[in-house]
Design an enzyme around this catalytic site. Structure first.
Site, PDB file in Angstrom:
ATOM      1  N   ARG A 198      36.269  96.330  21.873  1.00  0.00           N
ATOM      2  CA  ARG A 198      36.163  95.601  23.143  1.00  0.00           C
ATOM      3  C   ARG A 198      34.811  94.891  23.341  1.00  0.00           C
ATOM      4  O   ARG A 198      34.328  94.746  24.467  1.00  0.00           O
ATOM      5  CB  ARG A 198      36.393  96.534  24.340  1.00  0.00           C
ATOM      6  N   SER A 227      42.583  97.984  31.659  1.00  0.00           N
ATOM      7  CA  SER A 227      41.859  99.250  31.513  1.00  0.00           C
ATOM      8  C   SER A 227      40.464  99.117  32.119  1.00  0.00           C
ATOM      9  O   SER A 227      39.737  98.182  31.791  1.00  0.00           O
ATOM     10  CB  SER A 227      41.718  99.624  30.041  1.00  0.00           C
ATOM     11  N   GLU A 278      34.895  99.009  30.784  1.00  0.00           N
ATOM     12  CA  GLU A 278      35.435  97.919  29.956  1.00  0.00           C
ATOM     13  C   GLU A 278      35.483  96.631  30.788  1.00  0.00           C
ATOM     14  O   GLU A 278      35.209  95.540  30.288  1.00  0.00           O
ATOM     15  CB  GLU A 278      36.839  98.281  29.464  1.00  0.00           C
TER      16      GLU A 278
HETATM   17  C1  LIG Z   1      47.474  93.946  33.327  1.00  0.00           C
HETATM   18  C2  LIG Z   1      46.368  93.815  32.319  1.00  0.00           C
HETATM   19  C3  LIG Z   1      46.519  94.335  31.046  1.00  0.00           C
HETATM   20  C4  LIG Z   1      45.491  94.202  30.096  1.00  0.00           C
HETATM   21  N1  LIG Z   1      45.684  94.735  28.843  1.00  0.00           N
HETATM   22  C5  LIG Z   1      44.728  94.572  27.903  1.00  0.00           C
HETATM   23  C6  LIG Z   1      44.920  95.070  26.563  1.00  0.00           C
HETATM   24  O1  LIG Z   1      45.942  95.636  26.231  1.00  0.00           O
HETATM   25  N2  LIG Z   1      43.942  94.881  25.674  1.00  0.00           N
HETATM   26  C7  LIG Z   1      42.780  94.246  25.988  1.00  0.00           C
HETATM   27  O2  LIG Z   1      41.927  94.083  25.113  1.00  0.00           O
HETATM   28  N3  LIG Z   1      42.556  93.777  27.249  1.00  0.00           N
HETATM   29  C8  LIG Z   1      43.506  93.928  28.199  1.00  0.00           C
HETATM   30  N4  LIG Z   1      43.285  93.453  29.466  1.00  0.00           N
HETATM   31  C9  LIG Z   1      41.983  92.868  29.829  1.00  0.00           C
HETATM   32  C10 LIG Z   1      41.889  91.336  29.685  1.00  0.00           C
HETATM   33  O3  LIG Z   1      43.153  90.731  29.773  1.00  0.00           O
HETATM   34  C11 LIG Z   1      41.227  90.957  28.364  1.00  0.00           C
HETATM   35  O4  LIG Z   1      39.908  91.462  28.280  1.00  0.00           O
HETATM   36  C12 LIG Z   1      41.191  89.433  28.191  1.00  0.00           C
HETATM   37  O5  LIG Z   1      40.862  89.141  26.855  1.00  0.00           O
HETATM   38  C13 LIG Z   1      40.182  88.749  29.135  1.00  0.00           C
HETATM   39  O6  LIG Z   1      40.405  87.339  29.078  1.00  0.00           O
HETATM   40  P1  LIG Z   1      40.082  86.415  30.336  1.00  0.00           P
HETATM   41  O7  LIG Z   1      40.393  85.019  29.971  1.00  0.00           O
HETATM   42  O8  LIG Z   1      40.757  86.928  31.542  1.00  0.00           O
HETATM   43  O9  LIG Z   1      38.508  86.606  30.449  1.00  0.00           O
HETATM   44  P2  LIG Z   1      37.621  86.889  31.759  1.00  0.00           P
HETATM   45  O10 LIG Z   1      38.068  88.164  32.382  1.00  0.00           O
HETATM   46  O11 LIG Z   1      37.592  85.697  32.616  1.00  0.00           O
HETATM   47  O12 LIG Z   1      36.194  87.111  31.086  1.00  0.00           O
HETATM   48  C14 LIG Z   1      35.959  88.222  30.259  1.00  0.00           C
HETATM   49  C15 LIG Z   1      34.704  87.979  29.429  1.00  0.00           C
HETATM   50  O13 LIG Z   1      34.963  86.920  28.517  1.00  0.00           O
HETATM   51  C16 LIG Z   1      33.985  85.892  28.676  1.00  0.00           C
HETATM   52  N5  LIG Z   1      34.638  84.591  28.430  1.00  0.00           N
HETATM   53  C17 LIG Z   1      35.849  84.175  28.882  1.00  0.00           C
HETATM   54  N6  LIG Z   1      36.098  82.918  28.455  1.00  0.00           N
HETATM   55  C18 LIG Z   1      35.016  82.535  27.736  1.00  0.00           C
HETATM   56  C19 LIG Z   1      34.661  81.350  27.037  1.00  0.00           C
HETATM   57  N7  LIG Z   1      35.467  80.277  26.994  1.00  0.00           N
HETATM   58  N8  LIG Z   1      33.465  81.314  26.405  1.00  0.00           N
HETATM   59  C20 LIG Z   1      32.632  82.371  26.437  1.00  0.00           C
HETATM   60  N9  LIG Z   1      32.912  83.533  27.075  1.00  0.00           N
HETATM   61  C21 LIG Z   1      34.090  83.607  27.714  1.00  0.00           C
HETATM   62  C22 LIG Z   1      33.472  86.023  30.099  1.00  0.00           C
HETATM   63  O14 LIG Z   1      32.152  85.508  30.221  1.00  0.00           O
HETATM   64  C23 LIG Z   1      33.495  87.544  30.265  1.00  0.00           C
HETATM   65  O15 LIG Z   1      32.355  88.092  29.679  1.00  0.00           O
HETATM   66  C24 LIG Z   1      44.293  93.554  30.441  1.00  0.00           C
HETATM   67  C25 LIG Z   1      44.147  93.026  31.733  1.00  0.00           C
HETATM   68  C26 LIG Z   1      45.161  93.140  32.666  1.00  0.00           C
HETATM   69  C27 LIG Z   1      44.986  92.554  34.028  1.00  0.00           C
END
Ligand SMILES: Cc1cc2nc3c(=O)[nH]c(=O)nc-3n(C[C@H](O)[C@H](O)[C@H](O)COP(=O)(O)OP(=O)(O)OC[C@H]3O[C@@H](n4cnc5c(N)ncnc54)[C@H](O)[C@@H]3O)c2cc1C
Length: 313
Positions: A168, A217, A299
């Protein structure tokens, strides 16, 4: 107040509320929200932006608690212009704003297995930054390279070595914005891949509160113990289980709750503030430590500033 922002072709919005751009629906405003039109627009903006101004790239906010005081500086959110998906042989290249779910579906249609991304609700930028994974597969397993714009506006290509993926985590420097990533995907039969994704969706719905306001999570699964002969980074111990064992399934504070369906999912039940969510998370960490000696690690990324009234205990 930020003034003298460089001219752009995309959209600059001052004092933009961010709650609506996150899955948890909490948090205050960004001083500035920048939605670049395309990569050149982003490069030009960052090259000219005062280097003293902090920059925070966000994806679709599925792993974020934005604090109630909001984010100082410029928040960058990529949209149209950054969500193309291209397939070339066994390589899939996707814009950072593309949703992992779309990339998984398009890959599967072409006989390429990125199915693990189907049920993770984030963007490709967020998935790479977080080394997202589930069902035994991680971004690190399929990652080839990423194009990134540095804080001072240079376009660079990063390899897996540069990003040093771990559970992660990756080591993308603060303020650098990923615009595109390429994955090398294992081959698979499109019909079987589609069936796998359906199964994973059903499994999620059965075990997780997928319709609630959460950020997935809350805490990383704790590392295993080397006394078992296993490496320290195996995660056989589940965060939900240690929270459950501490008697905290369903625990609540203000509008925040450890979800009764899955106790590692911190939930906004309707009117939670970011402070409620963070305080409940910290309370859980304290109680789990007292009952098991384990120090849970967040996380969910917590960003921005608290407000003086809401930060009070
Ligand atoms: C219902 C649910 C289930 C989930 N299940 C999982 C799972 O099974 N496994 C898992 O790993 N995660 C899971 N997640 C967490 C989440 O979906 C992941 O961490 C996902 O990859 C985050 O992507 P995001 O676009 O929402 O990023 P954000 O939440 O918007 O940002 C997360 C991080 O990524 C960085 N970031 C985002 N975009 C960029 C970019 N273009 N350039 C540089 N940095 C960037 C941000 O600065 C921040 O540090 C879950 C979330 C939910 C709500």
């Amino acid at each position: 107040m930020i003034d003298n922002l460089p001219p752009v072709r995309g959209t600059l919005t001052l004092n933009r509320e961010l709650a609506g751009l996150t899955w948890l629906r909490v948090g205050g405003p960004a001083d500035v929200l920048f939605q670049p039109a395309d990569a050149d627009d982003l490069v030009g903006f960052l090259a000219k932006l005062d280097p003293g101004i902090p920059v925070f790239p966000m994806g679709v906010g599925s792993n974020l608690i934005v604090r109630d005081g909001g984010i100082r500086g410029v928040v960058i959110r990529l949209g149209r212009g950054f969500n193309d998906i291209e397939i070339d042989g066994n390589k899939v290249t996707a814009g950072a704003a593309a949703l992992g779910a779309h990339v998984a579906r398009k890959g599967a249609g072409a006989g390429l297995d990125l199915t693990f991304l189907r049920t993770i609700p984030g963007s490709i930028g967020g998935a790479v930054r977080m080394n997202a994974g589930c069902y035994g597969a991680y971004i690190a397993d399929v990652f080839d390279s990423a194009q990134v714009v540095t804080r001072d506006g240079k376009l660079v290509t990063l390899s897996a070595k540069d990003l040093d993926f771990a559970y992660r985590q990756s080591t993308l420097p603060d303020g650098w914005v990923m615009i595109r990533a390429t994955f090398v995907a294992p081959k698979g039969d499109p019909t079987k891949l589609a069936a796998m994704m359906d199964e994973q969706l059903a499994q999620r719905d059965a075990t997780q509160p997928t319709k609630d306001r959460t950020a997935g999570s809350t805490f990383r699964n704790p590392a295993g113990f080397s006394s078992t002969g296993q490496a320290d980074d195996v995660h056989t111990l589940k965060a939900w289980k240690v929270i459950e064992d501490a008697g905290l399934r369903g625990a609540s504070l203000g509008g925040a709750q450890m979800n009764p369906k899955h106790p590692n999912f911190l939930t906004n039940t309707g009117n939670a503030s970011a402070a409620d969510l963070e305080k409940l998370g910290e309370l859980v960490r304290k109680k789990v430590y007292e009952s098991s000696g384990l120090r849970l690690i967040w996380e969910i990324m917590r960003v921005g500033e608290t407000t003086p009234d809401k930060a009070k205990d």
